[in-house]
Design an enzyme around this catalytic site. Structure first.
Site, PDB file in Angstrom:
ATOM      1  N   ASP A  89       0.746  -1.230   0.156  1.00  0.00           N
ATOM      2  CA  ASP A  89      -0.047  -0.022   0.102  1.00  0.00           C
ATOM      3  C   ASP A  89       0.959   1.123  -0.071  1.00  0.00           C
ATOM      4  OD1 ASP A  89      -2.319  -1.628   0.151  1.00  0.00           O
ATOM      5  OD2 ASP A  89      -2.563  -1.299   2.179  1.00  0.00           O
ATOM      6  N   HIS A 133       1.122  -8.997  -0.453  1.00  0.00           N
ATOM      7  CA  HIS A 133       0.369  -7.757   0.013  1.00  0.00           C
ATOM      8  C   HIS A 133       1.232  -6.954   0.995  1.00  0.00           C
ATOM      9  CE1 HIS A 133      -2.749  -4.880  -0.985  1.00  0.00           C
ATOM     10  NE2 HIS A 133      -2.732  -4.732  -0.026  1.00  0.00           N
ATOM     11  N   LYS A 134       1.498  -7.575   2.108  1.00  0.00           N
ATOM     12  CA  LYS A 134       2.347  -7.269   3.240  1.00  0.00           C
ATOM     13  C   LYS A 134       3.115  -8.159   3.958  1.00  0.00           C
ATOM     14  CE  LYS A 134      -1.423  -3.792   4.352  1.00  0.00           C
ATOM     15  NZ  LYS A 134      -2.430  -3.336   5.568  1.00  0.00           N
ATOM     16  N   ASP A 144      -6.263  -5.572  -5.047  1.00  0.00           N
ATOM     17  CA  ASP A 144      -5.848  -4.099  -5.068  1.00  0.00           C
ATOM     18  C   ASP A 144      -4.040  -4.019  -4.929  1.00  0.00           C
ATOM     19  OD1 ASP A 144      -6.529  -5.325  -2.562  1.00  0.00           O
ATOM     20  OD2 ASP A 144      -5.898  -3.147  -1.782  1.00  0.00           O
TER      21      ASP A 144
END
Length: 209
Positions: A89, A133-134, A144
Site C-alpha cells: 500500500d 501484499h504485506k 488491489d
C-alpha cells in the site's frame, strides 16, 4: 454533454474545490498529528494533479505538495514509513511523487521515488514471483495490490529504468498475469479479493486475519 447544467470537467473542478476546502491540511504530516502516508491521500492528490494538467490551478499543486510532500524529508525518507514492513500500500503515493518531481524537479522527490523502488526490489514474493501484499500477510496476493504498485513500477521504469528496464516492464506485466491466474473465478466471471499461496490464513467476515 451537460449534467445538471455543467460538463463533467466542470463537475470535476467543483468536486476538487469542495474536497480541498473541506480537507484543508488534514492529510499533511504535522508533528503530533495522526496523518498517514497512505494510498487514499495518494489517489486524491494524483487526481488533483491530473486535473491540473487540464485546468491549471496552483491550489491543486499546492495542496498535493503539502499532503504528500510534507511527509518527504530532504534525503527522500518518509515520515512514518518503514521499508521492512513491506506494505505494498505504501507504494501507491509514489505515483504522486513522480508527478511532483516532474513539476518541481526537487531532488527529494526523486530520492523518495528511489526509496519506493528499492522496496519493490526486495519485496517478498510468492514462489512464482507475485508481490506479497504485506509482510504481515505472508504468501498472499491481493487484487488491489495491482493498483498499489504496478502503475508506479511502470512509470518509474519509464522515467528512470536504465539497462534493466525491459525486464522490469516484463515484471509489471507478470504481476497482472499472476493476479489473473490465481484470483479469477471463471464460474462467476469475477475476481476474488485475495489469494493465499500457502493456505495458512483464513479471512473472517470483517476481513481481519
Amino acid at each position: 454533454r451537460d449534467f445538471n447544467g455543467a460538463t463533467p470537467l466542470q463537475w470535476s473542478v467543483r468536486m476538487a474545490d469542495s474536497e480541498t476546502e473541506r480537507r484543508g491540511d488534514k492529510l499533511a504530516w504535522r508533528e503530533g498529528r495522526n496523518a498517514k502516508w497512505d494510498y487514499t491521500a495518494g489517489l486524491f492528490t494524483l487526481s488533483l494533479l491530473k486535473l491540473n494538467q487540464v485546468v491549471p490551478t496552483s491550489a491543486y499543486v499546492g495542496f498535493s505538495k503539502d499532503a504528500i510532500g510534507s511527509f518527504i524529508k530532504p534525503d527522500g525518507s518518509i515520515q512514518g514509513y518503514k521499508l521492512e514492513d513491506y506494505n505494498i500500500d505504501n507504494i501507491a503515493p509514489g505515483k504522486t511523487v513522480l508527478v511532483l518531481y516532474d513539476l518541481t524537479k526537487e531532488e527529494r522527490y526523486r530520492k523518495c521515488a528511489d526509496l519506493l523502488r528499492k522496496q519493490l526490489a526486495t519485496h517478498p514474493r510468492t514462489s512464482d514471483g507475485g508481490f506479497w501484499h504485506k509482510q504481515r500477510y505472508p504468501s498472499q496476493m491481493w487484487l488491489d495490490g495491482l493498483f498499489m504498485a504496478a502503475p508506479f513500477y511502470a512509470e518509474y521504469t519509464r522515467d528512470f529504468g536504465g539497462p534493466g528496464a525491459a525486464a522490469d516492464f516484463d515484471d509489471v506485466v507478470k504481476q497482472s498475469r499472476l493476479i489473473d491466474r490465481h484470483l479469477y473465478d471463471a464460474k462467476s466471471g469475477l475476481y476474488y479479493h485475495g489469494w493465499d499461496e500457502k493456505h495458512k490464513h483464513l479471512l473472517t467476515r470483517n476481513g481481519q486475519i
